[in-house]
Design a protein around this motif. Structure first.
Motif, short mmCIF file in Angstrom:
data_model
loop_
_atom_site.label_atom_id
_atom_site.label_comp_id
_atom_site.label_asym_id
_atom_site.label_seq_id
_atom_site.Cartn_x
_atom_site.Cartn_y
_atom_site.Cartn_z
N LYS A 143 -50.32 52.68 36.20
CA LYS A 143 -49.44 52.09 35.19
C LYS A 143 -47.99 52.12 35.66
O LYS A 143 -47.60 52.96 36.48
N GLY A 144 -47.21 51.23 35.12
CA GLY A 144 -45.77 51.24 35.34
C GLY A 144 -45.06 51.49 34.02
O GLY A 144 -45.49 50.99 32.97
N ILE A 145 -44.01 52.29 34.07
CA ILE A 145 -43.22 52.58 32.86
C ILE A 145 -41.75 52.47 33.21
O ILE A 145 -41.29 53.01 34.22
N SER A 146 -40.99 51.77 32.37
CA SER A 146 -39.53 51.70 32.50
C SER A 146 -38.91 52.77 31.61
O SER A 146 -39.20 52.83 30.41
N LEU A 147 -38.09 53.62 32.22
CA LEU A 147 -37.44 54.72 31.50
C LEU A 147 -35.95 54.43 31.35
O LEU A 147 -35.31 53.90 32.26
N SER A 148 -35.39 54.81 30.21
CA SER A 148 -33.97 54.57 29.93
C SER A 148 -33.40 55.75 29.16
O SER A 148 -34.10 56.40 28.38
N THR A 149 -32.13 56.03 29.40
CA THR A 149 -31.41 57.02 28.59
C THR A 149 -30.47 56.35 27.60
O THR A 149 -29.65 57.01 26.98
N ASN A 150 -30.58 55.04 27.47
CA ASN A 150 -29.82 54.33 26.45
C ASN A 150 -30.62 54.39 25.15
O ASN A 150 -31.35 53.47 24.78
N PHE A 151 -30.49 55.52 24.45
CA PHE A 151 -31.31 55.78 23.28
C PHE A 151 -31.06 54.80 22.14
O PHE A 151 -31.88 54.67 21.23
N SER A 152 -29.93 54.12 22.18
CA SER A 152 -29.64 53.14 21.13
C SER A 152 -30.54 51.92 21.23
O SER A 152 -30.59 51.10 20.31
N GLU A 153 -31.30 51.77 22.35
CA GLU A 153 -32.24 50.66 22.48
C GLU A 153 -33.43 50.81 21.55
O GLU A 153 -34.11 49.84 21.24
N ALA A 154 -33.72 52.03 21.11
CA ALA A 154 -34.87 52.27 20.24
C ALA A 154 -34.54 51.87 18.81
O ALA A 154 -33.42 52.07 18.32
N ASP A 155 -35.51 51.31 18.12
CA ASP A 155 -35.35 50.92 16.72
C ASP A 155 -35.98 51.98 15.84
O ASP A 155 -37.22 52.12 15.79
N PRO A 156 -35.17 52.78 15.11
CA PRO A 156 -35.73 53.86 14.29
C PRO A 156 -36.69 53.37 13.21
O PRO A 156 -37.52 54.13 12.73
N SER A 157 -36.57 52.09 12.82
CA SER A 157 -37.46 51.59 11.77
C SER A 157 -38.89 51.44 12.25
O SER A 157 -39.82 51.34 11.44
N GLN A 158 -39.11 51.44 13.57
CA GLN A 158 -40.45 51.30 14.11
C GLN A 158 -41.17 52.63 14.22
O GLN A 158 -42.35 52.76 13.86
N LYS A 159 -40.49 53.65 14.75
CA LYS A 159 -41.15 54.94 14.99
C LYS A 159 -40.43 56.11 14.34
O LYS A 159 -40.80 57.27 14.57
N GLY A 160 -39.40 55.81 13.57
CA GLY A 160 -38.68 56.87 12.88
C GLY A 160 -37.60 57.51 13.74
O GLY A 160 -37.48 57.24 14.94
N ASN A 161 -36.81 58.35 13.11
CA ASN A 161 -35.75 59.07 13.82
C ASN A 161 -36.34 60.21 14.65
O ASN A 161 -37.40 60.75 14.34
N VAL A 162 -35.61 60.55 15.72
CA VAL A 162 -35.91 61.76 16.49
C VAL A 162 -34.70 62.67 16.38
O VAL A 162 -33.63 62.36 16.90
N THR A 163 -34.82 63.77 15.64
CA THR A 163 -33.69 64.65 15.37
C THR A 163 -33.56 65.70 16.47
O THR A 163 -34.49 65.96 17.23
N LEU A 164 -32.37 66.27 16.52
CA LEU A 164 -32.13 67.36 17.47
C LEU A 164 -31.30 68.44 16.82
O LEU A 164 -30.44 68.17 15.99
N HIS A 165 -31.60 69.67 17.19
CA HIS A 165 -30.79 70.83 16.82
C HIS A 165 -30.58 71.63 18.10
O HIS A 165 -31.55 72.05 18.73
N LEU A 166 -29.34 71.81 18.46
CA LEU A 166 -29.00 72.38 19.76
C LEU A 166 -28.12 73.60 19.59
O LEU A 166 -27.22 73.62 18.76
N GLN A 167 -28.40 74.62 20.38
CA GLN A 167 -27.53 75.79 20.43
C GLN A 167 -27.53 76.33 21.85
O GLN A 167 -28.57 76.36 22.51
#
Length: 537
Positions: A143-167
């Motif tokens: 398989k081939g997969i295209s990876l990106s760190t431009n997270f704004s390309e994702a549409d939250p309405s399709q798969k929901g938000n991905v939250t983060l809590h960092l310390q």
């Protein structure tokens, strides 16, 4: 940097995490830990079952081609073990899924899948062919997969938000002591604010009992200003060579540590709350030397003396902090007297805990030390003068959030300053020197005020999302101490002490350094004493 994802139950406190576990797939939620020689920390990523998945061997995948030093790229991979959960990535379609990557693939631990397809190149390297051949003798589809760190390309309405809590902490190995689990209600902004504040306090308590601070050291004798003028004979005033010279011998000796907490989401990329904690132990000492036989004004502006980096804290693609330690100095003077002054700066900051954005006053001790003061002025002319000098150690924390979506620098300034406010009038030739403990001759009248002070302030140089802006600035500690304050002579002379504001307006209109318009007699001592730090507290 070691990328260390870990699958945990949704409500499991961060403090209860086990060691890094690459044997468990990252479906829906996982924790990613960092522990390097420059710091430690953890970030919890939480999404829907279709929003967060895994491309490591724990989920059955084997990656064939991937650049370990690149974030955005196309990779080739095969499903090595379907029973481990390869098909999970196809839940609601692969595109738009945030996936965990093995350490050998990519410069970031998480990336966004933008496209997945059957790759045209179905070749499998010889060293992996036997391993990937299935029991029935077939090989899996590449398989081939295209990876990106431009997270704004994702549409939250399709798969929901991905939250983060960092310390995170600048001290290696302390993340296992963190005790603040993320709030259950991810949408409760008040809960997020409380979590960030409590997390920073928890990090501060941990830092009190663990060594590992970075040193901040500086020592230098710096000429801030030096100008000479050959003054021609003017009437009864003989020709002479005049000079204004300002030197600052400064020293900083201490340690610093810091921690960070942030809450928000990777999809969509935003931070809702952010806080920085700084632990500081240091001494700031120095001696200001001023010699002037000319009149006018001196303004050095801020002069950089020293700068060096401090080990940073990096959650690649999510949040990076790059601190620097620098020292600046500055001096301003308005003079019309033969004046010589030496005054010490001496402050100790111990156990200080500072927070930005500020949530409460700082803790710790801010203690002045003994200060030696010597001051001599010309006694036979009306003399006004103001002098201020600053030695400013600065800790600057450069912040890069969500792969460059927001950048800012938080500056923590420790400003040790000394000042002179002088207003003297001579009604005749004075010949009696004073040391501050004796009465001055009546012909030598007016007032002298020598101060020192310490200001610890924090501010930002740019807007940082909606959390703070570049106008956010606060004095975390500010205090001025009188080293020497005395008025001499008769009431007429005392009335010449008109106050700083009025005299500052007068002196600000003067030109730059010039020869005096009247003869300046040799300077005589006005003060020569040591002020103990205990008397200033």
């Amino acid at each position: 940097m070691v990328f260390s994802p870990l699958l945990v139950a949704a409500l499991l406190p961060i403090a209860a995490q086990a060691a890094n576990d690459w044997s468990q797939p990252c479906f829906g939620q996982c924790n990613w830990d960092i522990n390097s020689g420059s710091g430690s920390g953890t970030v919890q990523i939480t999404g829907t079952q279709s929003g967060v998945s895994d491309l490591t061997t724990a989920a059955g995948w084997s990656i064939l081609d991937c650049d370990a030093n690149t974030a955005d790229q196309d990779i080739r991979l095969v499903c090595q073990n379907p029973d481990a959960g390869c098909d999970h990535i196809h839940t609601d379609g692969a595109a738009g899924t945030l996936v965990r990557l093995p350490t050998s693939c990519g410069s970031v631990p998480f990336a966004l899948v933008t496209r997945m397809w059957t790759h045209q190149d179905q070749s499998i390297p010889a060293n992996k062919r036997a391993l990937l051949t299935r029991r029935d003798g077939t090989t899996p589809t590449v398989k081939g997969i295209s990876l990106s760190t431009n997270f704004s390309e994702a549409d939250p309405s399709q798969k929901g938000n991905v939250t983060l809590h960092l310390q995170g902490s600048s001290i290696p190995g302390v993340a296992t002591n963190f005790t603040q689990p993320p709030p259950v209600d991810q949408l409760n902004k008040r809960g997020l604010l409380s979590w960030v504040g409590n997390t920073l306090k928890n990090i501060g308590e941990i830092h009190k009992n663990i060594s590992g601070s970075s040193p901040i050291n500086f020592s230098k004798d710096t000429p801030l200003f030096d100008q000479s003028i050959n003054c021609p004979q003017s009437g009864a005033i003989p020709a002479f060579s005049g000079e204004v010279k300002v030197d600052l011998n400064g020293k900083v000796d201490g340690t610093v540590n810091y921690g960070v907490a942030a809450s928000g989401s990777v999809i969509p990329p935003k931070l809702d709350q952010f806080g920085l904690f700084v632990g500081l132990d240091t001494t700031v000492t120095g001696t200001l030397n001023l010699d002037a036989t000319l009149t006018g004004t001196v303004g050095t502006g801020q002069i950089p003396l020293f700068q060096t980096g401090i080990p940073g804290l990096d959650f690649p693609g999510i949040l990076s902090i790059g601190p620097t330690f620098s020292v600046n100095a500055e001096a301003d003077a308005s003079l019309d007297a033969n004046l010589n002054m030496d005054v010490d700066l001496d402050y100790t900051i111990s156990g200080a805990q500072l927070f930005f954005p500020p949530s409460s006053g700082p803790s710790g001790a801010f203690t002045p030390g003994d200060s030696k003061l010597q001051l001599s002025v010309s006694p036979d002319v009306t003399a006004n003068g103001q002098v201020t000098a600053h030695l400013i150690p600065t800790l600057a924390f450069g912040i890069n959030a969500l792969d460059g979506k927001a950048k800012a620098t938080i500056n923590l300034d420790v400003d040790a300053q000394a000042g002179l406010d002088l207003s003297l009038t001579a009604s005749g030739k004075a010949s009696t020197a004073t040391d501050g403990s004796k009465s001055a001759d009546k012909s030598f009248g007016g007032c002298v005020d020598v101060t020192s002070g310490l200001t610890v302030s924090a501010g930002a140089d740019a807007d940082f999302l909606s959390i703070f802006d570049k106008s956010t600035s606060v004095d975390l500690f500010k205090k001025t101490f009188d080293l020497f304050k005395k008025c001499f002579g008769d009431s007429a002379a005392r009335r010449t002490y008109t106050g700083r504001k009025a005299r500052a307006e007068l002196l600000s209109k003067r030109a730059s350094i010039a020869c005096p318009s009247s003869a300046l007699a040799s300077a005589i001592s006005v003060a020569d004493e040591t002020v103990t730090g205990s008397s200033l507290q």
